[in-house]
Write an enzyme that holds these catalytic residues in place. Structure first.
Site, short mmCIF file in Angstrom:
data_model
loop_
_atom_site.label_atom_id
_atom_site.label_comp_id
_atom_site.label_asym_id
_atom_site.label_seq_id
_atom_site.Cartn_x
_atom_site.Cartn_y
_atom_site.Cartn_z
N SER A 97 -3.31 -2.23 -3.19
CA SER A 97 -3.81 -1.66 -1.39
C SER A 97 -4.91 -1.71 -1.28
CB SER A 97 -2.37 -0.87 -1.31
OG SER A 97 -1.56 -0.48 -1.05
N ARG A 98 -5.98 -1.73 -1.67
CA ARG A 98 -7.25 -1.66 -1.61
C ARG A 98 -8.21 -3.04 -1.80
NH1 ARG A 98 -7.06 4.35 -4.37
NH2 ARG A 98 -7.56 5.34 -2.24
N ALA A 100 1.22 -0.62 2.73
CA ALA A 100 0.74 -1.16 2.84
C ALA A 100 1.15 -2.05 1.59
CB ALA A 100 -1.15 -1.07 2.52
N GLN A 126 -2.69 8.61 -13.64
CA GLN A 126 -1.87 9.50 -12.04
C GLN A 126 -0.38 9.35 -12.95
OE1 GLN A 126 -0.88 8.50 -8.19
NE2 GLN A 126 0.38 6.55 -8.43
N GLY A 163 3.27 -6.17 -5.89
CA GLY A 163 2.59 -5.06 -7.04
C GLY A 163 3.88 -4.03 -6.28
N HIS A 164 4.12 -3.70 -4.85
CA HIS A 164 5.17 -3.28 -5.04
C HIS A 164 6.64 -3.60 -4.99
CE1 HIS A 164 1.91 -0.76 -3.23
NE2 HIS A 164 2.27 0.07 -3.37
N GLY A 189 4.05 2.26 -11.46
CA GLY A 189 2.99 1.37 -11.89
C GLY A 189 1.75 2.07 -13.05
N ASP A 197 -1.37 2.68 -12.00
CA ASP A 197 -2.79 3.84 -11.90
C ASP A 197 -1.93 4.88 -13.57
OD1 ASP A 197 -3.61 3.48 -9.16
OD2 ASP A 197 -1.60 3.10 -8.44
N GLN A 213 -4.13 13.90 -1.34
CA GLN A 213 -5.02 12.98 -2.08
C GLN A 213 -6.44 12.12 -2.21
OE1 GLN A 213 -1.12 10.79 -2.81
NE2 GLN A 213 -2.56 9.08 -3.54
O1 PAF Z 1 0.55 5.63 -6.29
C1 PAF Z 1 0.33 5.92 -4.99
O2 PAF Z 1 0.84 5.01 -4.25
C2 PAF Z 1 0.54 7.92 -4.33
O3 PAF Z 1 -0.34 8.16 -5.57
C3 PAF Z 1 1.73 8.15 -4.62
C4 PAF Z 1 2.24 8.38 -6.02
C5 PAF Z 1 2.50 7.69 -3.74
C6 PAF Z 1 1.59 9.17 -4.13
O4 PAF Z 1 1.58 9.79 -3.00
#
Ligand code: PAF
Length: 294
Positions: free
Chosen positions: A187-188, A29, A154, A33-34, A148, A151, A61
């Site tokens: 994406s959300r 998605a 993360q 940003g990606h 990024g 997150d 997850q």
């Molecule tokens: O940030 C994300 O899109 C996910 O958490 C990742 C790092 C791809 C792991 O599934």
């Protein structure tokens, strides 16, 4: 760009190329940003190196009742975006390739830091993230990985995982890309109704306001946290947490706030969960009007 769904096929390609191999893990998605992460990966890899992206919506997850089944899956558009921004390879495995036994019995546990903030609201989330990223690193065998800043927790947890489990991979964090009104790209965001989309930038405006307040040097973290919640809630969102914490340990600040700290916000807007953050030492853009900053 070549797409591989299979580990053995990917490995054959990986054996044929040298370093660097710069990796951008995603759940698809894809948005601008990606695209900027992939463009940064391209720059890092140079002409000789390779850029690998992955798309895998990782069931491990997502908690019960979360958006795993409705998470947008847009592979053809994602492949176009990756190609346009210079990716060489996409690794897009099926769930059965990543978890042949239907689930992973072998898990990577992030420890206490995985139970705070996002982890408190989403039990098991970071265990799922660490497990899948450890697997992806072992499959992709990159020299670098780009994540990024959006997150933030993360990123901190994965940095700790890679250091403590000795992954020989350099981790690079890339700045959050924002819509013109400041909303962090995610994406959300596509879940938001038109009315919710109007309200969503309140998180960004509150972060800008809070960073300026924090920089005064005399603000108490607990008090400022309360005021952040009030501002976000007043805009019609429901704050899940407003954390002011050290940006390396994510431990909550007590008392005065310093330049080494970060402000994390999570809020629900209808059924959509939004997260964003700003480091206290970050430059706050001047695009906000005085009314928005007050
Ligand atoms: O940030 C994300 O899109 C996910 O958490 C990742 C790092 C791809 C792991 O599934």
């Amino acid at each position: 760009m070549q797409t591989f769904h299979d580990i053995a096929q990917y490995r054959r390609w990986r054996d044929s190329v040298g370093s660097p191999v710069v990796f951008v893990p995603t759940m698809g998605a894809l948005h601008e940003g990606h695209a900027s992460l992939v463009a940064q990966a391209r720059q890092q890899a140079g002409h000789r190196g390779s850029v690998v992206a992955s798309i895998f919506v990782n069931p491990l997850q997502f908690g019960a009742g979360e958006d795993f089944s409705r998470y947008p899956r847009t592979l053809p558009a994602d492949e176009e975006l990756l190609t346009a921004h210079g990716a060489d390879v996409l690794f897009a495995p099926a769930a059965a390739t990543m978890y042949p036994a239907g689930k992973s019995d072998m898990l990577v546990m992030p420890g206490k830091i995985g139970e705070w903030w996002e982890g408190a609201d989403r039990p098991g989330h970071f265990q799922g993230v660490c497990t899948v990223v450890a697997k992806l690193l072992n499959i992709i065998l990159p020299t670098h990985m780009i994540l990024g800043q959006k997150d933030f927790q993360q990123y901190v947890i994965l940095a700790q995982m890679m250091e403590q489990l000795n992954f020989p991979v350099e981790l690079i964090v890339a700045p959050t890309r924002r819509e013109p009104d400041g909303l962090a790209m995610s994406s959300r965001n596509r879940y938001l109704s038109a009315e919710e989309r109007q309200r969503a930038p309140a998180i960004y405006r509150t972060l800008c306001w809070a960073v300026n307040e924090a920089r005064r040097g005399d603000r108490d973290a607990a008090q400022l946290g309360q005021e952040i919640r009030q501002r976000v809630d007043a805009a019609g969102l429901v704050t899940r947490y407003a954390a002011i914490c050290n940006r390396h340990t994510l431990i909550a600040v007590e008392g005065a706030i310093g330049l080494q700290d970060v402000i994390l916000i999570a809020a629900k807007l209808g059924t959509t969960r939004l997260i964003d953050n700003m480091r206290v030492d970050e430059t706050v853009p001047v695009a906000l009007t005085p009314r928005e900053m007050s």
